[in-house]
Design a protein around this motif. Structure first.
Motif, PDB file in Angstrom:
ATOM      1  N   ALA A  56       0.799  -1.227   0.000  1.00 42.02           N
ATOM      2  CA  ALA A  56       0.000   0.000   0.000  1.00 42.02           C
ATOM      3  C   ALA A  56       0.835   1.283   0.000  1.00 42.02           C
ATOM      4  CB  ALA A  56      -0.972  -0.012   1.180  1.00 42.02           C
ATOM      5  N   PRO A  57       1.876   1.432   0.864  1.00 48.04           N
ATOM      6  CA  PRO A  57       2.657   2.681   0.820  1.00 48.04           C
ATOM      7  C   PRO A  57       3.318   2.934  -0.530  1.00 48.04           C
ATOM      8  CG  PRO A  57       3.090   1.470   2.842  1.00 48.04           C
ATOM      9  CD  PRO A  57       2.310   0.563   1.968  1.00 48.04           C
ATOM     10  N   MET A  58       3.773   1.871  -1.205  1.00 46.25           N
ATOM     11  CA  MET A  58       4.396   2.051  -2.510  1.00 46.25           C
ATOM     12  C   MET A  58       3.387   2.541  -3.546  1.00 46.25           C
ATOM     13  SD  MET A  58       7.618   1.434  -2.351  1.00 46.25           S
ATOM     14  CE  MET A  58       7.376   2.514  -0.943  1.00 46.25           C
ATOM     15  N   LEU A  59       2.173   2.030  -3.494  1.00 45.53           N
ATOM     16  CA  LEU A  59       1.137   2.495  -4.412  1.00 45.53           C
ATOM     17  C   LEU A  59       0.804   3.963  -4.175  1.00 45.53           C
ATOM     18  CD1 LEU A  59      -1.306  -0.563  -4.400  1.00 45.53           C
ATOM     19  CD2 LEU A  59       0.424   0.019  -6.106  1.00 45.53           C
ATOM     20  N   VAL A  60       0.784   4.368  -2.909  1.00 43.78           N
ATOM     21  CA  VAL A  60       0.502   5.765  -2.585  1.00 43.78           C
ATOM     22  C   VAL A  60       1.627   6.671  -3.086  1.00 43.78           C
ATOM     23  CG1 VAL A  60       0.223   7.407  -0.694  1.00 43.78           C
ATOM     24  CG2 VAL A  60      -0.926   5.187  -0.594  1.00 43.78           C
ATOM     25  N   VAL A  61       2.875   6.250  -2.875  1.00 41.77           N
ATOM     26  CA  VAL A  61       4.027   7.045  -3.326  1.00 41.77           C
ATOM     27  C   VAL A  61       3.998   7.222  -4.835  1.00 41.77           C
ATOM     28  CG1 VAL A  61       6.544   7.031  -3.571  1.00 41.77           C
ATOM     29  CG2 VAL A  61       5.504   6.499  -1.369  1.00 41.77           C
ATOM     30  N   TYR A  62       3.754   6.141  -5.554  1.00 40.89           N
ATOM     31  CA  TYR A  62       3.750   6.239  -7.010  1.00 40.89           C
ATOM     32  C   TYR A  62       2.551   7.035  -7.517  1.00 40.89           C
ATOM     33  CZ  TYR A  62       4.151   5.044 -11.901  1.00 40.89           C
ATOM     34  OH  TYR A  62       4.269   5.119 -13.254  1.00 40.89           O
ATOM     35  N   ALA A  63       1.385   6.875  -6.876  1.00 39.56           N
ATOM     36  CA  ALA A  63       0.206   7.623  -7.313  1.00 39.56           C
ATOM     37  C   ALA A  63       0.414   9.123  -7.147  1.00 39.56           C
ATOM     38  CB  ALA A  63      -1.023   7.161  -6.531  1.00 39.56           C
ATOM     39  N   VAL A  64       1.064   9.520  -6.050  1.00 40.86           N
ATOM     40  CA  VAL A  64       1.297  10.943  -5.792  1.00 40.86           C
ATOM     41  C   VAL A  64       2.354  11.509  -6.735  1.00 40.86           C
ATOM     42  CG1 VAL A  64       2.160  12.591  -4.086  1.00 40.86           C
ATOM     43  CG2 VAL A  64       0.552  10.806  -3.391  1.00 40.86           C
ATOM     44  N   ALA A  65       3.405  10.729  -6.998  1.00 39.52           N
ATOM     45  CA  ALA A  65       4.556  11.250  -7.749  1.00 39.52           C
ATOM     46  C   ALA A  65       4.582  10.785  -9.197  1.00 39.52           C
ATOM     47  CB  ALA A  65       5.857  10.823  -7.059  1.00 39.52           C
ATOM     48  N   GLN A  66       3.492  10.226  -9.701  1.00 43.13           N
ATOM     49  CA  GLN A  66       3.513   9.609 -11.025  1.00 43.13           C
ATOM     50  C   GLN A  66       3.882  10.601 -12.130  1.00 43.13           C
ATOM     51  OE1 GLN A  66      -0.245   8.035 -12.252  1.00 43.13           O
ATOM     52  NE2 GLN A  66       0.548   7.101 -14.113  1.00 43.13           N
ATOM     53  N   LYS A  67       3.184  11.728 -12.205  1.00 38.67           N
ATOM     54  CA  LYS A  67       3.432  12.678 -13.286  1.00 38.67           C
ATOM     55  C   LYS A  67       4.842  13.251 -13.207  1.00 38.67           C
ATOM     56  CE  LYS A  67      -1.397  14.068 -13.941  1.00 38.67           C
ATOM     57  NZ  LYS A  67      -2.355  15.218 -13.943  1.00 38.67           N
ATOM     58  N   ALA A  68       5.243  13.658 -12.018  1.00 38.44           N
ATOM     59  CA  ALA A  68       6.588  14.210 -11.866  1.00 38.44           C
ATOM     60  C   ALA A  68       7.650  13.151 -12.138  1.00 38.44           C
ATOM     61  CB  ALA A  68       6.758  14.787 -10.462  1.00 38.44           C
ATOM     62  N   PHE A  69       7.360  11.902 -11.772  1.00 36.71           N
ATOM     63  CA  PHE A  69       8.312  10.817 -11.999  1.00 36.71           C
ATOM     64  C   PHE A  69       8.536  10.594 -13.494  1.00 36.71           C
ATOM     65  CE2 PHE A  69       9.244   6.292 -12.620  1.00 36.71           C
ATOM     66  CZ  PHE A  69      10.360   6.144 -11.816  1.00 36.71           C
ATOM     67  N   VAL A  70       7.447  10.513 -14.257  1.00 37.48           N
ATOM     68  CA  VAL A  70       7.561  10.315 -15.707  1.00 37.48           C
ATOM     69  C   VAL A  70       8.253  11.502 -16.358  1.00 37.48           C
ATOM     70  CG1 VAL A  70       6.250  10.025 -17.837  1.00 37.48           C
ATOM     71  CG2 VAL A  70       5.557   8.801 -15.765  1.00 37.48           C
ATOM     72  N   ARG A  71       7.913  12.727 -15.934  1.00 37.20           N
ATOM     73  CA  ARG A  71       8.548  13.917 -16.486  1.00 37.20           C
ATOM     74  C   ARG A  71      10.041  13.943 -16.167  1.00 37.20           C
ATOM     75  NH1 ARG A  71       5.490  17.268 -14.300  1.00 37.20           N
ATOM     76  NH2 ARG A  71       6.788  17.981 -12.561  1.00 37.20           N
ATOM     77  N   GLY A  72      10.403  13.518 -14.980  1.00 34.07           N
ATOM     78  CA  GLY A  72      11.819  13.482 -14.614  1.00 34.07           C
ATOM     79  C   GLY A  72      12.595  12.462 -15.418  1.00 34.07           C
ATOM     80  N   ILE A  73      11.983  11.304 -15.687  1.00 33.92           N
ATOM     81  CA  ILE A  73      12.640  10.295 -16.511  1.00 33.92           C
ATOM     82  C   ILE A  73      12.903  10.843 -17.897  1.00 33.92           C
ATOM     83  CG2 ILE A  73      12.207   8.136 -17.752  1.00 33.92           C
ATOM     84  CD1 ILE A  73      13.110   7.520 -15.048  1.00 33.92           C
ATOM     85  N   ALA A  74      11.920  11.547 -18.471  1.00 27.15           N
ATOM     86  CA  ALA A  74      12.076  12.097 -19.818  1.00 27.15           C
ATOM     87  C   ALA A  74      13.146  13.191 -19.851  1.00 27.15           C
ATOM     88  CB  ALA A  74      10.752  12.641 -20.317  1.00 27.15           C
ATOM     89  N   GLN A  75      13.151  14.062 -18.870  1.00 27.96           N
ATOM     90  CA  GLN A  75      14.074  15.188 -18.874  1.00 27.96           C
ATOM     91  C   GLN A  75      15.485  14.814 -18.485  1.00 27.96           C
ATOM     92  OE1 GLN A  75      12.463  18.350 -16.469  1.00 27.96           O
ATOM     93  NE2 GLN A  75      10.652  18.600 -17.733  1.00 27.96           N
TER      94      GLN A  75
END
Length: 278
Positions: free
Chosen positions: A253-272
């Protein structure tokens, strides 16, 4: 005209079917674990995906059989300390390799990057011997210190991002009288937030899911991690699968919450950061 429309439709349908199949491979086991966590021991092998009567008491039984709350706090502490250390030291090293000019920079970076080729199992025994020499076996220090001072992957990630920032930022800061440290801390690091977030999330997940190192270093439940807790719920001759699956869902559950909150920023960071395949 109709043929081209049919081709596009068929191609799109096949693409969506393939994506659904791939998504099911990832989501299917989680849904099965969720369903099994609400079943009785006899219903776990039942092909019916839904329990006859959901048993929410399985989640309460997890905390009765295991100090899972304490293990969750331990893992949060270890992951938080290691993540903070990785972000600081990897960003510092990445800035040095990307912006500072010194003799042997490229050779040193390649040698550091080559350590990614070394399997973690190869370094486990030397690290254990070192921890034993320090007297840190079965202590929280063994979980925090080895991963605190950066990694080759994190340094590479931050270096790639720092190289994408315009040199004018650094030049303007130097003209304003900033030192090398001030350029890093006040100018470039705030612009590197996407890469910092990617590194933080990846490090957190790695520490949270780590099993081999805690298994080697920790024996006491008081300082154990959640992965050790899951293993200790398994019996040698009998395993209560609904309780184990309930514990797995609590850990997930904590991992799902972390990824749900940071999903957009995470994908943008990977691209940049240049890690998105561009």
């Amino acid at each position: 005209m109709r043929r081209s429309v049919l081709r596009r439709t068929l191609r799109g349908t096949l693409l969506y079917l393939a994506l659904i199949a791939i998504a099911w491979c990832a989501v299917g086991p989680i849904l099965w674990a969720l369903s099994a966590s609400l079943k009785t021991q006899g219903e776990v092998s039942d092909p019916n995906p839904l329990p006859a009567r959901p048993r929410w008491s399985n989640y309460g039984a997890v905390f009765e059989r295991l100090p899972l709350g304490r293990m969750l706090l331990n893992t949060v502490l270890y992951a938080g300390c290691v993540t903070a250390g990785q972000v600081f030291f990897c960003s510092l090293a990445g800035y040095a390799f990307a912006r500072l000019r010194f003799r042997g920079r490229e050779a040193l970076f390649l040698a550091y990057l080559a350590t990614l080729m070394v399997p973690l199992t190869v370094t486990a025994i030397p690290q254990f011997i070192l921890m034993r020499a320090f007297g840190w076996v079965d202590t929280p220090w063994a979980m925090i210190v080895p991963g605190l001072f950066g990694s080759a992957f994190g340094t590479y990630l931050m270096r790639q991002f720092f190289r994408t920032l315009p040199a004018e930022l650094e030049e303007a800061a130097i003209l304003d009288g900033c030192t090398t440290w001030q350029v890093y801390w006040r100018v470039l690091l705030p612009h590197a937030r996407p890469a910092v977030l990617v590194l933080a999330v990846l490090t957190w997940i790695t520490v949270w899911n780590d099993f081999l190192w805690p298994l080697i270093m920790i024996q006491r439940n008081e300082i154990a991690t959640v992965t050790l807790g899951l293993v200790r719920l398994q019996g040698q001759y009998h395993t209560d699968w609904p309780i184990l699956m309930a514990a797995a869902m609590v850990v997930l559950a904590p991992m799902l919450v972390v990824y749900a909150v940071a999903q957009k920023a995470f994908v943008r960071g990977i691209a940049q950061s240049g890690m998105g395949g561009r």
